[in-house]
Design a protein around this motif. Structure first.
Motif, PDB file in Angstrom:
ATOM      1  N   SER A  50     -10.535  14.213   7.987  1.00 25.18           N
ATOM      2  CA  SER A  50     -11.330  14.200   6.751  1.00 25.18           C
ATOM      3  C   SER A  50     -10.617  14.884   5.597  1.00 25.18           C
ATOM      4  CB  SER A  50     -12.679  14.900   6.974  1.00 25.18           C
ATOM      5  OG  SER A  50     -13.403  14.250   7.977  1.00 25.18           O
ATOM      6  N   GLU A  51      -9.818  15.888   5.922  1.00 22.69           N
ATOM      7  CA  GLU A  51      -9.119  16.646   4.872  1.00 22.69           C
ATOM      8  C   GLU A  51      -8.096  15.788   4.116  1.00 22.69           C
ATOM      9  OE1 GLU A  51      -6.801  17.356   8.746  1.00 22.69           O
ATOM     10  OE2 GLU A  51      -8.905  17.129   8.173  1.00 22.69           O
ATOM     11  N   ASN A  52      -7.735  14.637   4.675  1.00 24.98           N
ATOM     12  CA  ASN A  52      -6.750  13.761   4.030  1.00 24.98           C
ATOM     13  C   ASN A  52      -7.373  12.715   3.109  1.00 24.98           C
ATOM     14  OD1 ASN A  52      -4.780  15.145   5.387  1.00 24.98           O
ATOM     15  ND2 ASN A  52      -4.522  13.611   6.980  1.00 24.98           N
ATOM     16  N   ILE A  53      -8.678  12.697   3.021  1.00 22.39           N
ATOM     17  CA  ILE A  53      -9.338  11.677   2.201  1.00 22.39           C
ATOM     18  C   ILE A  53      -8.974  11.868   0.731  1.00 22.39           C
ATOM     19  CG2 ILE A  53     -11.580  12.598   1.472  1.00 22.39           C
ATOM     20  CD1 ILE A  53     -12.767  10.149   3.026  1.00 22.39           C
ATOM     21  N   GLY A  54      -8.825  10.776   0.018  1.00 21.29           N
ATOM     22  CA  GLY A  54      -8.486  10.823  -1.402  1.00 21.29           C
ATOM     23  C   GLY A  54      -9.273   9.771  -2.169  1.00 21.29           C
ATOM     24  N   LYS A  55      -8.978   9.638  -3.440  1.00 28.57           N
ATOM     25  CA  LYS A  55      -9.688   8.676  -4.288  1.00 28.57           C
ATOM     26  C   LYS A  55      -9.297   7.236  -3.991  1.00 28.57           C
ATOM     27  CE  LYS A  55     -10.335  11.760  -8.206  1.00 28.57           C
ATOM     28  NZ  LYS A  55     -10.037  12.011  -9.621  1.00 28.57           N
ATOM     29  N   HIS A  56      -8.076   7.033  -3.486  1.00 31.90           N
ATOM     30  CA  HIS A  56      -7.564   5.684  -3.244  1.00 31.90           C
ATOM     31  C   HIS A  56      -7.146   5.563  -1.774  1.00 31.90           C
ATOM     32  CE1 HIS A  56      -7.469   5.015  -7.587  1.00 31.90           C
ATOM     33  NE2 HIS A  56      -7.033   6.255  -7.660  1.00 31.90           N
ATOM     34  N   LEU A  57      -7.863   4.709  -1.041  1.00 30.03           N
ATOM     35  CA  LEU A  57      -7.591   4.517   0.381  1.00 30.03           C
ATOM     36  C   LEU A  57      -7.185   3.075   0.666  1.00 30.03           C
ATOM     37  CD1 LEU A  57     -10.643   6.364   2.030  1.00 30.03           C
ATOM     38  CD2 LEU A  57      -8.412   7.302   1.425  1.00 30.03           C
ATOM     39  N   SER A  58      -6.610   2.888   1.836  1.00 31.31           N
ATOM     40  CA  SER A  58      -6.325   1.550   2.363  1.00 31.31           C
ATOM     41  C   SER A  58      -6.921   1.477   3.757  1.00 31.31           C
ATOM     42  CB  SER A  58      -4.816   1.306   2.469  1.00 31.31           C
ATOM     43  OG  SER A  58      -4.231   1.219   1.209  1.00 31.31           O
ATOM     44  N   ILE A  59      -7.429   0.305   4.117  1.00 29.32           N
ATOM     45  CA  ILE A  59      -7.939   0.084   5.469  1.00 29.32           C
ATOM     46  C   ILE A  59      -7.341  -1.210   5.988  1.00 29.32           C
ATOM     47  CG2 ILE A  59     -10.039  -1.034   4.592  1.00 29.32           C
ATOM     48  CD1 ILE A  59     -11.507   0.089   7.078  1.00 29.32           C
ATOM     49  N   ASP A  60      -6.875  -1.178   7.220  1.00 31.36           N
ATOM     50  CA  ASP A  60      -6.282  -2.376   7.819  1.00 31.36           C
ATOM     51  C   ASP A  60      -6.317  -2.224   9.328  1.00 31.36           C
ATOM     52  OD1 ASP A  60      -5.121  -4.882   7.878  1.00 31.36           O
ATOM     53  OD2 ASP A  60      -3.230  -4.267   6.989  1.00 31.36           O
ATOM     54  N   GLU A  61      -6.181  -3.350  10.002  1.00 31.29           N
ATOM     55  CA  GLU A  61      -6.075  -3.311  11.452  1.00 31.29           C
ATOM     56  C   GLU A  61      -4.615  -3.518  11.824  1.00 31.29           C
ATOM     57  OE1 GLU A  61      -6.554  -7.472  10.277  1.00 31.29           O
ATOM     58  OE2 GLU A  61      -7.967  -5.861   9.971  1.00 31.29           O
ATOM     59  N   THR A  62      -4.250  -2.940  12.953  1.00 29.41           N
ATOM     60  CA  THR A  62      -2.874  -3.097  13.423  1.00 29.41           C
ATOM     61  C   THR A  62      -2.868  -3.166  14.937  1.00 29.41           C
ATOM     62  OG1 THR A  62      -0.612  -2.245  13.216  1.00 29.41           O
ATOM     63  CG2 THR A  62      -2.334  -0.618  13.557  1.00 29.41           C
ATOM     64  N   ALA A  63      -1.890  -3.883  15.487  1.00 24.14           N
ATOM     65  CA  ALA A  63      -1.712  -3.955  16.934  1.00 24.14           C
ATOM     66  C   ALA A  63      -0.557  -3.029  17.297  1.00 24.14           C
ATOM     67  CB  ALA A  63      -1.402  -5.385  17.365  1.00 24.14           C
ATOM     68  N   LEU A  64      -0.790  -2.153  18.252  1.00 14.12           N
ATOM     69  CA  LEU A  64       0.259  -1.243  18.684  1.00 14.12           C
ATOM     70  C   LEU A  64       1.088  -1.884  19.787  1.00 14.12           C
ATOM     71  CD1 LEU A  64      -1.663   2.142  18.491  1.00 14.12           C
ATOM     72  CD2 LEU A  64      -0.184   1.080  16.801  1.00 14.12           C
ATOM     73  N   SER A  65       1.910  -1.112  20.449  1.00 13.54           N
ATOM     74  CA  SER A  65       2.934  -1.640  21.353  1.00 13.54           C
ATOM     75  C   SER A  65       2.411  -2.556  22.454  1.00 13.54           C
ATOM     76  CB  SER A  65       3.727  -0.491  21.976  1.00 13.54           C
ATOM     77  OG  SER A  65       2.860   0.346  22.712  1.00 13.54           O
ATOM     78  N   LYS A  66       1.261  -2.291  23.016  1.00 11.96           N
ATOM     79  CA  LYS A  66       0.767  -3.127  24.110  1.00 11.96           C
ATOM     80  C   LYS A  66      -0.315  -4.084  23.641  1.00 11.96           C
ATOM     81  CE  LYS A  66       1.863   0.399  27.481  1.00 11.96           C
ATOM     82  NZ  LYS A  66       1.316   1.485  28.298  1.00 11.96           N
TER      83      LYS A  66
END
Length: 176
Positions: A50-66
């Protein structure tokens, strides 16, 4: 020249003639306090900073190694460096993601002015429910992709028209 790049335990172990794997285990189990980490029980499912929240965010999905899918929210101001990760959440299903993001205090979520996302309806719903005061901006990658696909469709259409016209001219010459 001083080397400022971080080294892994195997490299450090090699410098000092000790087993790097064992050094890594010792660090993880005793020096790093990993075993006492408060988020350890749920860290594979979700992490929220929560401490990293800012006025401008991005949200996306990603697939990791497996191939596991995760939803990731980042603070754009951090530009991928320290403080960039706001949340890493397992999966992309709307309701569980919303439930986890609502753990962030409303006062912090209300500070978000803009959230950049792709055109997935699930991401739009998450952004709307969790960051209601933020405007939603479609990321430029997806806008450019759509524009290029539309341009390609037009180019192909014109190419087929040119081929048809050329074929008609060939038929006319062959008859005459």
């Amino acid at each position: 020249m001083v080397n400022t790049k971080p080294n892994d335990c195997h490299t450090i172990g090699g410098f000092y003639g000790v087993n790097g794997k064992k050094l890594g285990r010792q660090y993880r189990d005793y020096l790093s306090e990993f075993k006492q980490w408060k988020d350890k029980p749920h860290a594979k499912e979700w992490l929220i900073f929560s401490e990293n929240i800012g006025k401008h965010l991005s949200i996306d999905e990603t697939a990791l190694s497996k191939g596991e899918l995760y939803t990731i929210i980042t603070n754009k101001k951090a530009k991928g460096k320290k403080g960039a990760i706001v949340a890493i959440l397992e999966g992309t299903k709307v309701e569980p993601i919303i439930e986890l993001l609502l753990k962030i205090p409303k006062s912090l979520r209300d500070k978000v002015k803009e959230i950049t996302l792709d055109m997935a309806n699930s991401m739009k719903m998450i952004a709307k429910k969790c960051f209601p005061k933020a405007i939603q901006v479609t990321d430029r990658f997806h806008v450019q992709k759509l524009a290029l696909e539309a341009l390609q469709d037009i180019r192909i259409k014109h190419r087929w028209e040119a081929i048809d016209q050329e074929n008609e001219q060939i038929k006319t010459v062959a008859r005459g």
